[in-house]
Write an enzyme that holds these catalytic residues in place. Structure first.
Site, mmCIF file in Angstrom:
data_model
loop_
_atom_site.group_PDB
_atom_site.id
_atom_site.type_symbol
_atom_site.label_atom_id
_atom_site.label_comp_id
_atom_site.label_asym_id
_atom_site.label_seq_id
_atom_site.Cartn_x
_atom_site.Cartn_y
_atom_site.Cartn_z
ATOM 1 N N ASP A 156 0.835 -1.199 0.000
ATOM 2 C CA ASP A 156 0.000 0.000 0.000
ATOM 3 C C ASP A 156 0.871 1.251 0.000
ATOM 4 O O ASP A 156 2.101 1.185 0.042
ATOM 5 C CB ASP A 156 -0.931 -0.046 1.227
ATOM 6 C CG ASP A 156 -2.313 0.483 0.895
ATOM 7 O OD1 ASP A 156 -2.422 1.311 -0.019
ATOM 8 O OD2 ASP A 156 -3.278 0.073 1.568
ATOM 9 N N TRP A 189 -1.300 1.876 -7.034
ATOM 10 C CA TRP A 189 -0.638 2.995 -7.700
ATOM 11 C C TRP A 189 -1.616 3.898 -8.464
ATOM 12 O O TRP A 189 -1.696 5.105 -8.184
ATOM 13 C CB TRP A 189 0.462 2.408 -8.559
ATOM 14 C CG TRP A 189 1.446 3.321 -9.179
ATOM 15 C CD1 TRP A 189 1.405 4.689 -9.228
ATOM 16 C CD2 TRP A 189 2.645 2.922 -9.837
ATOM 17 N NE1 TRP A 189 2.512 5.155 -9.900
ATOM 18 C CE2 TRP A 189 3.292 4.103 -10.284
ATOM 19 C CE3 TRP A 189 3.251 1.685 -10.109
ATOM 20 C CZ2 TRP A 189 4.499 4.065 -10.990
ATOM 21 C CZ3 TRP A 189 4.448 1.657 -10.810
ATOM 22 C CH2 TRP A 189 5.067 2.839 -11.238
ATOM 23 N N PRO A 190 -2.407 3.370 -9.440
ATOM 24 C CA PRO A 190 -3.301 4.292 -10.170
ATOM 25 C C PRO A 190 -4.409 4.881 -9.296
ATOM 26 O O PRO A 190 -4.858 6.006 -9.541
ATOM 27 C CB PRO A 190 -3.889 3.440 -11.294
ATOM 28 C CG PRO A 190 -3.577 2.035 -10.966
ATOM 29 C CD PRO A 190 -2.455 2.010 -9.982
ATOM 30 N N ASP A 217 -12.123 2.197 -2.109
ATOM 31 C CA ASP A 217 -12.332 0.937 -1.386
ATOM 32 C C ASP A 217 -13.807 0.545 -1.471
ATOM 33 O O ASP A 217 -14.695 1.387 -1.276
ATOM 34 C CB ASP A 217 -11.994 1.115 0.103
ATOM 35 C CG ASP A 217 -10.501 1.229 0.357
ATOM 36 O OD1 ASP A 217 -9.720 1.358 -0.602
ATOM 37 O OD2 ASP A 217 -10.116 1.196 1.546
HETATM 38 C C1 GLA Z 1 -6.348 0.869 2.199
HETATM 39 C C2 GLA Z 1 -6.693 -0.176 1.156
HETATM 40 C C3 GLA Z 1 -7.667 -1.188 1.746
HETATM 41 C C4 GLA Z 1 -7.048 -1.824 2.979
HETATM 42 C C5 GLA Z 1 -6.679 -0.739 3.969
HETATM 43 C C6 GLA Z 1 -5.947 -1.291 5.182
HETATM 44 O O1 GLA Z 1 -7.470 1.633 2.522
HETATM 45 O O2 GLA Z 1 -7.258 0.427 0.007
HETATM 46 O O3 GLA Z 1 -7.986 -2.156 0.789
HETATM 47 O O4 GLA Z 1 -5.924 -2.586 2.615
HETATM 48 O O5 GLA Z 1 -5.845 0.242 3.374
HETATM 49 O O6 GLA Z 1 -5.617 -0.296 6.095
#
Ligand code: GLA
Length: 403
Positions: A156, A189-190, A217
């Site tokens: 991430d 990344w994108p 998300d």
């Molecule tokens: C980001 C990602 C999620 C998850 C959280 C965990 O928001 O997009 O999919 O992995 O981090 O903290």
């Protein structure tokens, strides 16, 4: 700073190409995040907290309930697993209370079930949920993941500078490759480019990652699911051109079997992720999933569309109240078709288009309805195909040329 140090030490040997030979079809597995988030209170929630029990239980359920046989292979440990400090050699360690046997033992258990193990980290100072990140430790962490037996690394980008992304992801991929252990590399990344209003460098992204998040998300709601579908229809910066064996646009996890979607909406969600040729990472509780949702996720006709070796991302030929999407599949000249009725009330709608409307105009085709497997018989371009679609529902069929 981190980036410049790493660049000077490693650019001479950096291979900017993703040559790991992995993810030739969209990755299938289970990932805890949307359903279990960052629950760390294992005393109050022993069955639902981010600890080794949850992941061992889920590995057992994947095998026992037929998910493994259907192709779901990866068990992914998302955020919130690390202890607050590295060990004396600078290596990451898992929270000792929630993972008393350590991550290697968990990976071994998952492997003993014939499954694969994936783990989350972040190239910034901290993960998105505020746990210790990989900044300044990329090589050490890549080696640690390999030593633990990871088969996938979800990296991430919270708590790091936007300008570092174009270096950070390739450098991490380089260090992962260097371990010699094949590990799928997934990145946001994108998605981060979009938030920062930067044009994504899709060729570089495809050379670096096996799958990449594009959009927000997912949440357990119709708004979230249809929001992703509508956004996908825009084909942002021609993203579909970079999607295919080895590298996939990722619309995020599957939330079928949770709390927020009706039976029809679950079919739209899963059916469309199959039309997208999206990675299928289930974020639900496979220990207690209801039979209807389970049957949907195990539907062989849907999974064949998703896993079709061509790996082509389906595209819309019509948007609005009645969305129509098509996806080329094998054998040559075949298509999977999805018709989604986005209106949120009233009665079902009757849809009647000739086959040529769907781009099926070369001779005779054999049609099969996808969810139940109804044989729809043989048709040519002028046959009018008639069916009903419920509000926030979907109808899908495949058409295969008859020789
Ligand atoms: C980001 C990602 C999620 C998850 C959280 C965990 O928001 O997009 O999919 O992995 O981090 O903290």
């Amino acid at each position: 700073m981190l980036v410049s140090i790493l660049l000077f030490t490693s650019l001479s040997t950096l291979v900017i190409a993703l040559d790991n030979g992995l993810a030739l079809t969209p990755t299938m597995g289970w990932r805890n995040w949307e359903r279990f988030r960052c629950e760390v209170d294992c005393e109050t929630y022993p069955n639902d907290c981010i600890g080794e029990r949850l992941f061992m239980d889920m590995a057992d359920a994947i095998v026992a309930s037929g998910f493994k046989d259907a192709g779901y292979q990866y068990v992914l440990l998302d955020d919130c697993w690390p202890a607050p400090h590295r060990d004396s050699s600078g290596r990451l360690q898992a929270d000792p209370k929630r993972f008393p046997h350590g991550i290697k033992a968990l990976a071994d258990y998952i492997h003993s079930k014939g499954l694969k193990f994936g783990i989350y980290e972040d190239f910034g100072k901290k993960t998105c949920a505020g746990y210790i990140g990989s900044e300044f430790y990329l090589q050490t962490d890549a080696q640690t993941f390999a030593d633990w037996g990871a088969d996938l690394v979800f990296f991430d980008h919270c708590n790091a500078a936007a300008k570092d992304m174009k270096y950070g992801f390739p450098i991490m991929e380089f260090f992962l490759n260097k371990t010699g252990r094949p590990m799928i590399f997934t990145c946001p990344w994108p998605m981060d480019n979009r938030i920062q209003h930067i044009k994504p460098d899709f060729p570089a992204i495809r050379k670096t990652c096996n799958m990449w998040r594009i959009y927000n998300d997912i949440e357990d709601s119709w708004d979230s699911v249809i929001g992703i579908i509508n956004w996908w229809s825009k084909d942002w910066y021609n993203m579909s051109a970079y999607h295919g064996p080895g590298g996939w646009n990722n619309p995020d996890m599957i939330v079928v079997g949770n709390f927020g979607l009706s039976p029809d909406q679950e079919k739209v969600h899963f059916g469309m992720w199959c039309i997208f040729a999206a990675p299928l990472l289930l974020a639900n509780d496979l220990r207690s999933i209801n039979n209807r949702s389970k049957a949907l996720l195990l539907n062989k006709r849907l999974l064949a569309i998703n896993q079709d070796p061509l790996g082509i991302q389906g595209k819309p030929i019509q948007m609005g109240d009645v969305q129509v999407w098509t996806k080329p599949i094998l054998p040559k000249g075949s298509k999977a078709v999805a018709v989604v009725y986005t209106v949120q009330g009233g009665n079902f709608i009757r849809v009647k288009y000739p086959l040529e409307f769907y781009g099926l105009d070369a001779g005779e085709y054999h049609l099969t309805e996808v969810f139940e497997g109804h044989d729809l018989g043989q048709h040519n371009k002028s046959s009018v195909i008639s069916f009903t679609v419920n509000p926030t529902g979907i109808y899908m069929f495949t058409a295969k040329p008859v020789n």
